[in-house]
Design a protein around this motif. Structure first.
Motif, PDB file in Angstrom:
ATOM      1  N   TYR A 203      22.241  49.041  13.038  1.00  0.00           N
ATOM      2  CA  TYR A 203      20.965  49.727  13.277  1.00  0.00           C
ATOM      3  C   TYR A 203      19.898  48.843  13.898  1.00  0.00           C
ATOM      4  CZ  TYR A 203      20.088  47.579   8.682  1.00  0.00           C
ATOM      5  OH  TYR A 203      19.981  46.701   7.648  1.00  0.00           O
ATOM      6  N   SER A 204      20.078  47.527  13.953  1.00  0.00           N
ATOM      7  CA  SER A 204      18.999  46.667  14.465  1.00  0.00           C
ATOM      8  C   SER A 204      19.432  45.930  15.731  1.00  0.00           C
ATOM      9  CB  SER A 204      18.603  45.639  13.401  1.00  0.00           C
ATOM     10  OG  SER A 204      19.587  44.606  13.343  1.00  0.00           O
ATOM     11  N   PRO A 205      18.467  45.501  16.555  1.00  0.00           N
ATOM     12  CA  PRO A 205      18.813  44.736  17.760  1.00  0.00           C
ATOM     13  C   PRO A 205      19.624  43.474  17.435  1.00  0.00           C
ATOM     14  CG  PRO A 205      16.518  45.428  17.848  1.00  0.00           C
ATOM     15  CD  PRO A 205      17.023  45.793  16.477  1.00  0.00           C
ATOM     16  N   GLU A 206      19.304  42.813  16.351  1.00  0.00           N
ATOM     17  CA  GLU A 206      20.040  41.606  15.984  1.00  0.00           C
ATOM     18  C   GLU A 206      21.510  41.936  15.678  1.00  0.00           C
ATOM     19  OE1 GLU A 206      18.649  39.749  12.396  1.00  0.00           O
ATOM     20  OE2 GLU A 206      19.724  37.865  12.809  1.00  0.00           O
ATOM     21  N   GLN A 207      21.723  43.038  14.996  1.00  0.00           N
ATOM     22  CA  GLN A 207      23.106  43.459  14.697  1.00  0.00           C
ATOM     23  C   GLN A 207      23.834  43.851  15.975  1.00  0.00           C
ATOM     24  OE1 GLN A 207      22.195  46.566  11.940  1.00  0.00           O
ATOM     25  NE2 GLN A 207      21.547  45.135  10.339  1.00  0.00           N
TER      26      GLN A 207
ATOM     27  N   SER B 134      21.578  52.212   8.143  1.00  0.00           N
ATOM     28  CA  SER B 134      20.176  51.888   7.856  1.00  0.00           C
ATOM     29  C   SER B 134      20.187  50.980   6.627  1.00  0.00           C
ATOM     30  CB  SER B 134      19.383  53.162   7.539  1.00  0.00           C
ATOM     31  OG  SER B 134      19.795  53.686   6.281  1.00  0.00           O
TER      32      SER B 134
ATOM     33  N   ASP C 155      18.964  58.787  11.650  1.00  0.00           N
ATOM     34  CA  ASP C 155      19.516  57.442  11.432  1.00  0.00           C
ATOM     35  C   ASP C 155      20.954  57.351  11.952  1.00  0.00           C
ATOM     36  OD1 ASP C 155      17.175  56.558  10.252  1.00  0.00           O
ATOM     37  OD2 ASP C 155      17.924  56.741   8.181  1.00  0.00           O
TER      38      ASP C 155
ATOM     39  N   CYS D 284      23.176  52.528  18.904  1.00  0.00           N
ATOM     40  CA  CYS D 284      23.361  51.069  18.745  1.00  0.00           C
ATOM     41  C   CYS D 284      24.819  50.690  18.990  1.00  0.00           C
ATOM     42  CB  CYS D 284      22.952  50.621  17.339  1.00  0.00           C
ATOM     43  SG  CYS D 284      21.178  50.604  17.053  1.00  0.00           S
TER      44      CYS D 284
END
Ligand code: 8OZ
Length: 362
Positions: free
Chosen positions: A72-76, A59, A154, A161
């Motif tokens: 943790y993110s779609p871009e990652q 996070s 998290d 992810c």
């Protein structure tokens, strides 16, 4: 007789050999997003039986150093995909280390300049690396008990992810004095209530995290890393009874069906028998754990061969030798010389000292 070069099934993951690439922080992400160079780097090292991709924050609040990647993110997730594809295309296996630094951070790295979070509000006597270079870590804020379910969530979301990004699994980073170890040790955790005091209470957060991650992606795709005797120059003093604490943790992890347990023997990156540290019986922990046992910390070729041949370990993780030798498995097999490490290129920078180490010539 089993050798370092024999295949092994660990939980749901089939490895071509028993040599792992240890998780290695290299600070080559941009705004927490993996870069194309990282796909080349990991792809070059895919003959490892298992790659444990570098510690990656679960996070925004979990980050503690400049330019480490997140998971943790779609871009990652999209940016990790070329990494896992490169490794799989070359026949390798790759998991990612799930990381929360806790109090080892600086406000300039955190959302809205927040204070780092920990089990405690006592500041660690150490530094971290920020946009302004090395600086003392910021004073942390002790998490409230009612914030801990969100933290566990998290980890769970980061594990999801990881699978979406194509990883074969995850390693929960419970070592090297980061958040989970800040709860484990009585030298740091001064809480009362369900997450402080007794060994069972101090281990509660780690065990809840491992349970949640296992539920989310399968225990057979989940590993855990521990470092009972690591102090990082005294910035995180040892527990008053490491054998009891880590023995309890391993006993609790034993029935879960985990892919592996990854044990750092001694002081991380330092002596395997640190001066002043109590004697520690790693073999007793190993006997209590039915899954694959991975060892790490400056092992030589001979040490690794011996560990697997004698049965003291199932898998041997190499760190620095994998940085400077993308074809380390072949070099170990042929007893070939190793490339020298360019220590000035470890953290941050570009391709130099990262993707330009030579392979053996035929
Ligand atoms: C070196 C530099 C920064 C972080 C660890 C993730 O010790 C790390 C780390 C190593 O586990």
């Amino acid at each position: 007789m089993t050798t370092l070069f024999d295949p092994i099934q660990i939980g749901d993951i089939a490895l071509a050999n028993r040599i792992a690439m240890a998780p290695l922080t290299r600070n080559r992400a941009t705004n927490s997003v993996p870069t194309p160079m990282m796909a080349e780097y990991y792809g070059q090292r895919a003959t490892a039986g298992l790659i444990i991709a570098e510690a990656s924050q679960i996070s925004p609040m979990a980050q503690g150093y400049l330019d480490t990647p997140g998971i943790y993110s779609p871009e990652q997730v999209a940016a990790w995909r070329p990494v896992t594809d490169a490794v799989h295309a070359a026949g390798g296996r790759i998991v990612i280390q799930l990381w929360h630094v806790g109090r080892i951070s600086h406000s300039s790295l955190l959302p809205e300049g927040a204070a780092p979070v920990s089990s405690t509000n006592q500041v660690a006597n150490t530094q971290t690396y920020t946009r302004d270079g090395f600086v003392p870590v910021s004073a942390p804020r002790a998490l409230r008990d009612d914030e801990l379910p969100g933290l566990v969530a998290d980890y769970r979301q980061a594990a999801r992810c990881a699978i979406e990004a194509g990883f074969d699994g995850v390693e929960v980073h419970a070592a090297n004095t980061y958040l989970l170890e800040q709860f484990l040790r009585d030298s740091i955790n001064e809480r009362s209530g369900p997450y402080g005091g007794s060994i069972a209470n101090r281990a509660r957060l780690l065990l809840e995290v491992v349970q949640a991650v296992s539920e989310e992606i399968g225990a057979g795709r989940t590993g855990v890393r521990l470092s009972p005797l690591t102090t990082f120059g005294g910035s995180a003093p040892l527990d008053s009874n490491p054998q009891a604490v880590y023995g309890y943790v391993v006993e609790q992890l034993a029935p879960l069906g985990l892919a592996y347990l990854h044990m750092i023997e001694g002081e991380t990156g330092g002596p395997r028998k640190p001066e002043g540290a109590p004697a520690f019986d790693y073999a007793a922990l190993r006997r209590a754990f039915p899954g694959a046992w991975m060892v790490n910390n400056g092992l030589s070729r001979a040490d690794g061969l011996d560990a697997v041949a004698s049965g003291t370990a199932d898998i041997v993780a190499y760190g620095r030798p994998f940085i400077s030798n993308p074809d380390l498995v072949r070099r170990l097999k042929e007893d070939a010389p190793l490339n020298a490490l360019r220590a000035d290129k470890l953290y941050g920078g570009g391709a130099e000292g990262y993707t330009d180490y030579p392979f053996l010539k035929d």
